[in-house]
Design a protein around this motif. Structure first.
Motif, PDB file in Angstrom:
ATOM      1  N   UNK A  96      41.462  29.157  42.223  1.00  0.00           N
ATOM      2  CA  UNK A  96      40.423  30.185  42.338  1.00  0.00           C
ATOM      3  C   UNK A  96      40.796  31.421  41.510  1.00  0.00           C
ATOM      4  N   UNK A  97      42.066  31.792  41.550  1.00  0.00           N
ATOM      5  CA  UNK A  97      42.528  32.935  40.776  1.00  0.00           C
ATOM      6  C   UNK A  97      42.373  32.687  39.274  1.00  0.00           C
ATOM      7  N   UNK A  99      40.132  30.812  37.873  1.00  0.00           N
ATOM      8  CA  UNK A  99      38.698  30.954  37.580  1.00  0.00           C
ATOM      9  C   UNK A  99      38.313  32.433  37.501  1.00  0.00           C
ATOM     10  N   UNK A 100      38.856  33.228  38.412  1.00  0.00           N
ATOM     11  CA  UNK A 100      38.587  34.664  38.410  1.00  0.00           C
ATOM     12  C   UNK A 100      39.114  35.299  37.122  1.00  0.00           C
ATOM     13  N   UNK A 101      40.298  34.881  36.706  1.00  0.00           N
ATOM     14  CA  UNK A 101      40.873  35.388  35.455  1.00  0.00           C
ATOM     15  C   UNK A 101      39.975  35.078  34.263  1.00  0.00           C
ATOM     16  N   UNK A 102      39.502  33.843  34.211  1.00  0.00           N
ATOM     17  CA  UNK A 102      38.628  33.447  33.099  1.00  0.00           C
ATOM     18  C   UNK A 102      37.335  34.259  33.104  1.00  0.00           C
ATOM     19  N   UNK A 103      36.782  34.471  34.295  1.00  0.00           N
ATOM     20  CA  UNK A 103      35.556  35.271  34.401  1.00  0.00           C
ATOM     21  C   UNK A 103      35.816  36.701  33.932  1.00  0.00           C
ATOM     22  N   UNK A 104      36.943  37.256  34.361  1.00  0.00           N
ATOM     23  CA  UNK A 104      37.281  38.639  33.997  1.00  0.00           C
ATOM     24  C   UNK A 104      37.441  38.789  32.480  1.00  0.00           C
TER      25      UNK A 104
END
Length: 189
Positions: A96-97, A99-104
């Motif tokens: 999940x982290x 994915x969050x990194x990629x989104x950021x």
């Protein structure tokens, strides 16, 4: 030669840093190539090799983690690689982290969600740092158990070696993820 032997230290995980540094400096002065400039070529080569061994031993043993990695490799016959693996109980959170990194990374400064996601990353980094610190404390406890175990107690030593290897693996993985978060956040650390 064994790094502990080179520096004249007991084969223990807990070392007195001041004693280690003192021994390093004494041996460095004894084998420093400058003192062998007027000697023969063979003696100069030996001096260089000894100075390099002392430097390698010191660099390896002064840091508790590299000391543990050295011990693992040594106890496994020099081939003990430590795989970098995530802690099993954190696997889903790490996915999940990531994915969050990629989104950021895909956001621009104008994106409304950017600050919310940045906050999640900062919070995740704090949690990962705390977890990494707890792993380090566990590693230190394992050091104490290793130093307290009798050399003859092979089963205990094998178990502790396996535990050290697992802790080092998890710390390496968490450190990699923390570095990824730090890189994504840039100067916001």
């Amino acid at each position: 030669m064994d790094y502990f032997e080179i520096l004249g230290l007991p084969n223990k995980m807990r070392l007195d840093p001041k004693d280690l540094e003192k021994r390093f400096h004494e041996l460095s002065r004894r084998f420093h190539p400058d003192f062998f400039q007027k000697r023969g070529e063979t003696e100069r080569e030996i001096s260089l090799k000894n100075a390099a061994m002392v430097n390698n031993a010191y660099r390896t043993l002064r840091d508790p983690e590299t000391r543990a990695e050295y011990l693992v490799r040594r106890m496994e016959g020099g081939k003990g690689e430590i795989p970098v693996q995530p802690p099993a109980d954190l696997f889903e959170e790490i996915l999940e982290l990531q994915e969050t990194l990629e989104a950021f990374k895909g956001f621009t400064d104008e994106d409304a969600e950017r600050e919310q996601v940045r906050g999640k990353l900062v919070s995740a980094r704090t949690e990962l740092n705390e977890r990494n610190q707890k792993l380090y404390e566990r590693l230190e406890q394992t050091f104490d158990a290793w130093d307290g175990a009798a050399r003859e107690d092979r089963n205990t030593r094998v178990r502790l070696l396996k535990e050290m290897k697992e802790i080092l693996s998890h710390r390496a993985y968490l450190t990699r993820i923390i570095n990824d978060v730090n890189q994504a956040l840039g100067k916001e650390r």
